[in-house]
Design an enzyme around this catalytic site. Structure first.
Site, PDB file in Angstrom:
ATOM      1  N   ASP A   1       1.655   0.418  -0.202  1.00  0.00           N
ATOM      2  CA  ASP A   1       3.230   0.897  -0.976  1.00  0.00           C
ATOM      3  C   ASP A   1       3.385   0.618  -2.369  1.00  0.00           C
ATOM      4  O   ASP A   1       2.469  -0.298  -2.890  1.00  0.00           O
ATOM      5  CB  ASP A   1       4.406  -0.005  -0.236  1.00  0.00           C
ATOM      6  CG  ASP A   1       4.633   0.642   1.190  1.00  0.00           C
ATOM      7  OD1 ASP A   1       3.973   1.250   1.834  1.00  0.00           O
ATOM      8  OD2 ASP A   1       5.877   0.266   1.726  1.00  0.00           O
TER       9      ASP A   1
ATOM     10  N   TYR B   1      12.232  -2.097   1.074  1.00  0.00           N
ATOM     11  CA  TYR B   1      12.852  -3.124   1.648  1.00  0.00           C
ATOM     12  C   TYR B   1      12.961  -2.715   3.224  1.00  0.00           C
ATOM     13  O   TYR B   1      13.493  -3.697   3.992  1.00  0.00           O
ATOM     14  CB  TYR B   1      14.143  -3.603   1.261  1.00  0.00           C
ATOM     15  CG  TYR B   1      14.069  -3.568  -0.438  1.00  0.00           C
ATOM     16  CD1 TYR B   1      13.267  -4.519  -1.070  1.00  0.00           C
ATOM     17  CD2 TYR B   1      14.746  -2.682  -1.202  1.00  0.00           C
ATOM     18  CE1 TYR B   1      13.133  -4.498  -2.428  1.00  0.00           C
ATOM     19  CE2 TYR B   1      14.555  -2.651  -2.747  1.00  0.00           C
ATOM     20  CZ  TYR B   1      13.868  -3.723  -3.067  1.00  0.00           C
ATOM     21  OH  TYR B   1      13.908  -3.799  -4.572  1.00  0.00           O
TER      22      TYR B   1
ATOM     23  N   HIS C   1       0.450  -3.540  -0.130  1.00  0.00           N
ATOM     24  CA  HIS C   1       0.886  -3.013  -1.552  1.00  0.00           C
ATOM     25  C   HIS C   1      -0.429  -2.873  -2.281  1.00  0.00           C
ATOM     26  O   HIS C   1      -1.118  -3.933  -2.711  1.00  0.00           O
ATOM     27  CB  HIS C   1       1.777  -3.894  -2.143  1.00  0.00           C
ATOM     28  CG  HIS C   1       3.002  -4.090  -1.277  1.00  0.00           C
ATOM     29  ND1 HIS C   1       3.130  -4.869  -0.348  1.00  0.00           N
ATOM     30  CD2 HIS C   1       4.177  -3.416  -1.314  1.00  0.00           C
ATOM     31  CE1 HIS C   1       4.396  -4.926   0.287  1.00  0.00           C
ATOM     32  NE2 HIS C   1       5.333  -3.928  -0.131  1.00  0.00           N
TER      33      HIS C   1
HETATM   34 ZN   LIG Z   1       8.256  -0.883  -1.627  1.00  0.00          ZN
END
Ligand SMILES: [Zn+2]
Length: 277
Positions: free
Chosen positions: A61, A153, A207
């Site tokens: 992400d 989130y 991430h």
């Molecule tokens: Zn994010």
């Protein structure tokens, strides 16, 4: 003559009766649609997918990152792993060539909003703008529109899920494995958490904007491979879904819904909360 008319009358009556039975009334049809609608709605959101082989989806992400995403793409190519990138529109606009490369190399690109707001706290119109701008940026970079979205989130209301699915056609993708890599706990911890929690059908959150995450990936991939896991994109994983066993099936009507076999996600804890997914 009378007998003939009687015969015709009987035949016509019988035909009408059969036709009525064969063609459900509009009310009945609506009711049938309603019983089928439930499993389809459950198929909008996925934390993981019920599969009968050891397939998993790695997801990354918040990128693309100018330096880290290309490194990760090199690593994925070396391992012949297909992953899914939930990109931020602002970053796509800044580095469209990285997103184009990811798509070209067989990875899936999903919509992660334009500027990473909490979608549960902004207006429908604001959400629509965030998603549309990002959808357009992805289309412009890769030539194709995304079919998946992940809310920043993990925050999204049931109302939003429904209209986003209706208007954009997106499946809403959360996760069941979260190494909390955004807290930067170090590569060894990221790897250990992923290895501990991942099971067949898992959707792993990470991430590609944190150096430690990228550093963790070579050994994480090695060890997941050693455990027998195979890597696919999220859309591929969803296409592999098999129906849940009857005792855990959310709907046991047995209706032959065309999406019945693919729609079952695990129950969605609402919302999966990772302060920086
Ligand atoms: Zn994010």
């Amino acid at each position: 003559m009378l007998r003939y008319r009687l015969l015709v009358f009987c035949f016509v009556s019988l035909s009408v009766a059969l036709a009525l039975r064969a063609e459900p009334t509009p009310a009945k049809r609506a009711a049938a649609r309603q019983t089928r609608a439930e499993p389809e709605e459950q198929g909008i959101t996925f934390n993981s997918v019920h599969v009968d082989e050891p397939y998993i989806a790695m997801t990354f992400d918040d990128g693309p990152s100018a330096t880290l995403t290309p490194k990760l793409l090199d690593l994925l190519a070396a391992h012949h792993i297909k992953a899914t990138f939930f990109v931020i529109g602002e970053n796509v606009a800044e580095h469209p060539e990285i997103v184009a490369r990811a798509a070209r190399e067989g990875h899936e690109i999903g919509n992660h909003s334009w500027s990473h707001p909490n979608l549960g706290k902004i207006s429908d119109e604001g959400v629509r703008r965030q998603l549309q701008q990002t959808d357009d940026a992805i289309k412009s970079a890769t030539g194709e529109r995304p079919t998946l979205m992940r809310p920043p989130y993990g925050s999204i209301t049931d109302h939003e899920k429904r209209w986003i699915h209706d208007q954009f056609g997106y499946d809403i993708i959360l996760w069941d494995v979260d190494p909390y890599d955004w807290k930067r706990p170090g590569p060894a911890v990221v790897r250990a958490r992923i290895l501990k929690e991942t099971r067949p059908g898992s959707i792993v959150l990470s991430h590609d904007i944190h150096p430690g995450t990228i550093e963790a990936m070579p050994s994480t991939f090695d060890q997941l491979e050693a455990k027998g896991f195979k890597f696919v994109t999220v859309s591929e994983l969803i296409r592999m879904a098999v129906a849940r066993p009857p005792h855990t099936s959310p709907q046991s009507s047995g209706s032959a819904s065309p999406t019945g076999a693919t729609g079952f996600a695990f129950p969605t804890p609402s919302p999966a909360s990772s302060p920086n997914d």
